[in-house]
Design a protein around this motif. Structure first.
Motif, PDB file in Angstrom:
ATOM      1  N   ALA A 224       0.849  -1.355   0.185  1.00 16.94           N
ATOM      2  CA  ALA A 224       0.040   0.029  -0.007  1.00 16.94           C
ATOM      3  C   ALA A 224       0.805   1.140  -0.037  1.00 16.94           C
ATOM      4  CB  ALA A 224      -0.931  -0.136   1.336  1.00 16.94           C
ATOM      5  N   ASP A 225       1.847   1.484   0.727  1.00 22.17           N
ATOM      6  CA  ASP A 225       2.825   2.270   0.813  1.00 22.17           C
ATOM      7  C   ASP A 225       3.538   2.731  -0.408  1.00 22.17           C
ATOM      8  OD1 ASP A 225       2.363   3.003   3.385  1.00 22.17           O
ATOM      9  OD2 ASP A 225       4.083   1.867   4.234  1.00 22.17           O
ATOM     10  N   PHE A 226       3.891   1.552  -1.267  1.00 23.07           N
ATOM     11  CA  PHE A 226       4.778   1.685  -2.442  1.00 23.07           C
ATOM     12  C   PHE A 226       3.663   2.354  -3.420  1.00 23.07           C
ATOM     13  CE2 PHE A 226       5.678  -0.071  -6.566  1.00 23.07           C
ATOM     14  CZ  PHE A 226       6.987   0.330  -6.808  1.00 23.07           C
ATOM     15  N   ALA A 227       2.244   1.386  -3.631  1.00 26.62           N
ATOM     16  CA  ALA A 227       1.350   2.100  -4.472  1.00 26.62           C
ATOM     17  C   ALA A 227       1.030   3.555  -4.049  1.00 26.62           C
ATOM     18  CB  ALA A 227       0.120   1.313  -4.211  1.00 26.62           C
TER      19      ALA A 227
ATOM     20  N   MET B 195       4.214   5.713  -5.410  1.00 28.25           N
ATOM     21  CA  MET B 195       4.255   5.865  -6.924  1.00 28.25           C
ATOM     22  C   MET B 195       2.978   6.324  -7.870  1.00 28.25           C
ATOM     23  SD  MET B 195       7.260   4.264  -7.664  1.00 28.25           S
ATOM     24  CE  MET B 195       7.885   5.042  -6.206  1.00 28.25           C
ATOM     25  N   GLY B 196       1.792   6.048  -7.184  1.00 25.08           N
ATOM     26  CA  GLY B 196       0.859   6.578  -7.903  1.00 25.08           C
ATOM     27  C   GLY B 196       0.367   8.228  -7.416  1.00 25.08           C
ATOM     28  N   GLY B 197       0.830   8.550  -6.266  1.00 29.59           N
ATOM     29  CA  GLY B 197       0.382   9.834  -5.559  1.00 29.59           C
ATOM     30  C   GLY B 197       1.581  11.005  -5.716  1.00 29.59           C
TER      31      GLY B 197
ATOM     32  N   ARG C 268      -0.791   7.303   6.812  1.00 32.78           N
ATOM     33  CA  ARG C 268      -2.030   7.062   6.152  1.00 32.78           C
ATOM     34  C   ARG C 268      -2.324   6.481   4.847  1.00 32.78           C
ATOM     35  NH1 ARG C 268      -3.063  13.608   6.306  1.00 32.78           N
ATOM     36  NH2 ARG C 268      -0.946  13.131   5.481  1.00 32.78           N
ATOM     37  N   ILE C 269      -3.230   5.848   4.538  1.00 38.16           N
ATOM     38  CA  ILE C 269      -3.326   5.132   3.255  1.00 38.16           C
ATOM     39  C   ILE C 269      -4.222   5.850   2.382  1.00 38.16           C
ATOM     40  CG2 ILE C 269      -5.180   3.692   4.149  1.00 38.16           C
ATOM     41  CD1 ILE C 269      -3.968   1.380   2.320  1.00 38.16           C
ATOM     42  N   GLY C 270      -3.780   5.859   1.005  1.00 37.45           N
ATOM     43  CA  GLY C 270      -4.215   6.691   0.169  1.00 37.45           C
ATOM     44  C   GLY C 270      -5.205   5.888  -0.913  1.00 37.45           C
TER      45      GLY C 270
ATOM     46  N   TYR D 253      -4.537   5.010  -4.030  1.00 35.63           N
ATOM     47  CA  TYR D 253      -3.682   4.004  -4.608  1.00 35.63           C
ATOM     48  C   TYR D 253      -3.428   2.941  -3.659  1.00 35.63           C
ATOM     49  CZ  TYR D 253      -3.032   7.426  -8.409  1.00 35.63           C
ATOM     50  OH  TYR D 253      -3.311   8.259  -9.561  1.00 35.63           O
ATOM     51  N   GLY D 254      -2.916   2.863  -2.392  1.00 37.48           N
ATOM     52  CA  GLY D 254      -2.964   1.912  -1.753  1.00 37.48           C
ATOM     53  C   GLY D 254      -4.146   0.903  -1.446  1.00 37.48           C
ATOM     54  N   VAL D 255      -5.156   1.578  -1.399  1.00 39.63           N
ATOM     55  CA  VAL D 255      -6.331   0.992  -1.028  1.00 39.63           C
ATOM     56  C   VAL D 255      -6.637   0.025  -2.277  1.00 39.63           C
ATOM     57  CG1 VAL D 255      -8.922   0.979  -1.163  1.00 39.63           C
ATOM     58  CG2 VAL D 255      -7.531   2.328   0.633  1.00 39.63           C
ATOM     59  N   LEU D 256      -6.557   0.707  -3.629  1.00 43.03           N
ATOM     60  CA  LEU D 256      -6.778  -0.307  -4.668  1.00 43.03           C
ATOM     61  C   LEU D 256      -5.625  -1.214  -4.894  1.00 43.03           C
ATOM     62  CD1 LEU D 256      -7.786   2.913  -7.206  1.00 43.03           C
ATOM     63  CD2 LEU D 256      -9.325   0.872  -6.330  1.00 43.03           C
ATOM     64  N   ALA D 257      -4.474  -0.897  -4.581  1.00 44.58           N
ATOM     65  CA  ALA D 257      -3.423  -2.004  -4.644  1.00 44.58           C
ATOM     66  C   ALA D 257      -3.776  -3.391  -3.757  1.00 44.58           C
ATOM     67  CB  ALA D 257      -2.278  -1.502  -4.373  1.00 44.58           C
ATOM     68  N   LEU D 258      -4.162  -2.869  -2.424  1.00 38.71           N
ATOM     69  CA  LEU D 258      -4.602  -4.030  -1.784  1.00 38.71           C
ATOM     70  C   LEU D 258      -5.889  -4.855  -2.182  1.00 38.71           C
ATOM     71  CD1 LEU D 258      -4.216  -2.382   1.813  1.00 38.71           C
ATOM     72  CD2 LEU D 258      -2.914  -3.802   0.889  1.00 38.71           C
ATOM     73  N   PHE D 259      -6.843  -4.139  -2.594  1.00 40.07           N
ATOM     74  CA  PHE D 259      -7.909  -4.709  -3.075  1.00 40.07           C
ATOM     75  C   PHE D 259      -7.727  -5.692  -4.328  1.00 40.07           C
ATOM     76  CE2 PHE D 259     -11.313  -4.752  -6.711  1.00 40.07           C
ATOM     77  CZ  PHE D 259     -12.389  -5.126  -5.861  1.00 40.07           C
ATOM     78  N   PHE D 260      -6.619  -5.262  -5.111  1.00 37.03           N
ATOM     79  CA  PHE D 260      -6.590  -6.015  -6.292  1.00 37.03           C
ATOM     80  C   PHE D 260      -5.440  -7.201  -5.882  1.00 37.03           C
ATOM     81  CE2 PHE D 260      -7.419  -2.014  -8.824  1.00 37.03           C
ATOM     82  CZ  PHE D 260      -8.779  -2.840  -9.506  1.00 37.03           C
ATOM     83  N   ALA D 261      -4.588  -7.194  -5.018  1.00 40.53           N
ATOM     84  CA  ALA D 261      -3.670  -8.173  -4.489  1.00 40.53           C
ATOM     85  C   ALA D 261      -4.351  -9.198  -3.959  1.00 40.53           C
ATOM     86  CB  ALA D 261      -2.585  -7.430  -3.681  1.00 40.53           C
ATOM     87  N   VAL D 262      -5.242  -8.720  -3.018  1.00 40.01           N
ATOM     88  CA  VAL D 262      -5.865  -9.766  -2.170  1.00 40.01           C
ATOM     89  C   VAL D 262      -7.271 -10.255  -3.004  1.00 40.01           C
ATOM     90  CG1 VAL D 262      -7.701 -10.129  -0.221  1.00 40.01           C
ATOM     91  CG2 VAL D 262      -5.538  -8.669   0.211  1.00 40.01           C
ATOM     92  N   GLY D 263      -7.794  -9.579  -3.873  1.00 41.57           N
ATOM     93  CA  GLY D 263      -8.693 -10.148  -4.695  1.00 41.57           C
ATOM     94  C   GLY D 263      -8.205 -11.097  -5.840  1.00 41.57           C
ATOM     95  N   LEU D 264      -7.062 -10.911  -6.307  1.00 41.71           N
ATOM     96  CA  LEU D 264      -6.317 -11.629  -7.311  1.00 41.71           C
ATOM     97  C   LEU D 264      -5.889 -13.221  -6.557  1.00 41.71           C
ATOM     98  CD1 LEU D 264      -4.608  -9.153  -9.676  1.00 41.71           C
ATOM     99  CD2 LEU D 264      -6.229 -10.792 -10.300  1.00 41.71           C
ATOM    100  N   GLN D 265      -5.331 -13.068  -5.322  1.00 42.11           N
ATOM    101  CA  GLN D 265      -4.759 -14.077  -4.658  1.00 42.11           C
ATOM    102  C   GLN D 265      -5.959 -15.022  -4.094  1.00 42.11           C
ATOM    103  OE1 GLN D 265      -2.637 -13.086  -0.975  1.00 42.11           O
ATOM    104  NE2 GLN D 265      -1.979 -14.917  -0.814  1.00 42.11           N
ATOM    105  N   ALA D 266      -7.110 -14.376  -3.761  1.00 46.33           N
ATOM    106  CA  ALA D 266      -8.087 -15.085  -3.318  1.00 46.33           C
ATOM    107  C   ALA D 266      -8.566 -15.951  -4.246  1.00 46.33           C
ATOM    108  CB  ALA D 266      -9.317 -14.366  -2.629  1.00 46.33           C
ATOM    109  N   ASN D 267      -8.782 -15.293  -5.509  1.00 44.72           N
ATOM    110  CA  ASN D 267      -9.547 -15.751  -6.826  1.00 44.72           C
ATOM    111  C   ASN D 267      -8.502 -16.890  -7.312  1.00 44.72           C
ATOM    112  OD1 ASN D 267     -11.330 -15.952  -9.084  1.00 44.72           O
ATOM    113  ND2 ASN D 267      -9.633 -15.311 -10.335  1.00 44.72           N
ATOM    114  N   ALA D 268      -7.179 -16.865  -7.289  1.00 38.89           N
ATOM    115  CA  ALA D 268      -6.281 -17.889  -7.738  1.00 38.89           C
ATOM    116  C   ALA D 268      -6.377 -18.995  -6.740  1.00 38.89           C
ATOM    117  CB  ALA D 268      -5.021 -17.210  -7.630  1.00 38.89           C
ATOM    118  N   PHE D 269      -6.571 -18.902  -5.602  1.00 42.14           N
ATOM    119  CA  PHE D 269      -6.530 -19.948  -4.576  1.00 42.14           C
ATOM    120  C   PHE D 269      -8.053 -20.833  -4.750  1.00 42.14           C
ATOM    121  CE2 PHE D 269      -3.263 -18.343  -1.548  1.00 42.14           C
ATOM    122  CZ  PHE D 269      -2.431 -19.192  -1.985  1.00 42.14           C
TER     123      PHE D 269
END
Length: 163
Positions: free
Chosen positions: A88-91, A94-96, A111-113, A115-131
Motif C-alpha cells: 500500500a505504501d509503495f502504491a 508511486m501513484g500519488g 495514512r493510506i491513500g 492507490y494503496g487501497v486499490l493495490a490491496l483490493f487487487f492483490a487480495v482479490g487476485l490471490q483469493a481468486n487464484a486459490f
C-alpha cells in the motif's frame, strides 16, 4: 559462522516477518540484513498456516472462495500484514507522488491513500481468486512456493538497494 549465530539469524527473521513467538536473542544480536538469508525459510511456516486454514475450511464444506479469504486472513494475522502495508505504501508513493522527491514522503506517511487501497483490493482479490479457482484442490506446494517466492523477490530488492 557457527550454528548458534545462524539460529539467532533465523530468530531475527521470524521476529521481523511474523508475530510468531521466537524467544529472546540476548548477545551478539544479528542485524536484519544478516538475517535476510532466512526470509524464504520463514515463509514455510507462514505458507503451512495458510494451507491448513484452507484445507480445514474446505473439508468443512466451505466454498473455495471463502476458504481462500479465510486462509489469507489467517496469514495476515500471523505476519501482521507487513507485506500488505508495504504494498500500500509503495502504491501510494508511486501513484500519488507529484515528483520523484515527493514519492518517499508519501511512502513514509502512515495514512493510506486511494492507490494503496486499490493495490490491496487487487492483490487480495487476485490471490483469493487464484486459490479458489482450483475448486479446493490446492496442494501444500502452492501454499509454500508462493510465500517463499515472495521473500526471494524481496531479497532481490533488499540486498542491492540501500535503506
Amino acid at each position: 559462522m557457527n550454528g548458534a549465530q545462524r539460529i539467532k539469524e533465523v530468530q531475527i527473521a521470524l521476529m521481523t516477518l511474523t508475530r510468531l513467538p521466537a524467544g529472546r536473542v540476548e548477545h551478539d544480536v544479528p542485524s536484519i540484513a544478516q538475517s535476510a538469508w532466512a526470509f524464504p525459510l520463514i515463509a514455510l511456516p507462514i505458507g503451512f498456516v495458510g494451507w491448513v486454514a484452507f484445507t480445514l475450511a474446505f473439508a468443512a464444506g466451505v466454498s473455495p472462495l471463502i476458504c481462500a479469504i479465510l486462509s489469507i486472513f489467517l496469514v495476515v494475522l500471523v505476519t501482521g500484514g507487513l507485506h500488505y502495508d508495504g504494498l500500500a505504501d509503495f502504491a501510494d508513493g508511486m501513484g500519488g507522488g507529484r515528483d520523484k522527491p515527493h514519492c518517499p514522503d508519501i511512502m513514509r506517511d502512515s495514512r493510506i491513500g486511494s492507490y494503496g487501497v486499490l493495490a490491496l483490493f487487487f492483490a487480495v482479490g487476485l490471490q483469493a481468486n487464484a486459490f479458489s479457482a482450483s475448486s479446493g484442490a490446492v496442494s501444500l506446494a502452492h501454499f509454500l512456493v508462493i510465500p517463499v517466492t515472495r521473500r526471494l523477490f524481496l531479497l532481490g530488492f533488499f540486498v542491492p538497494i540501500p535503506p
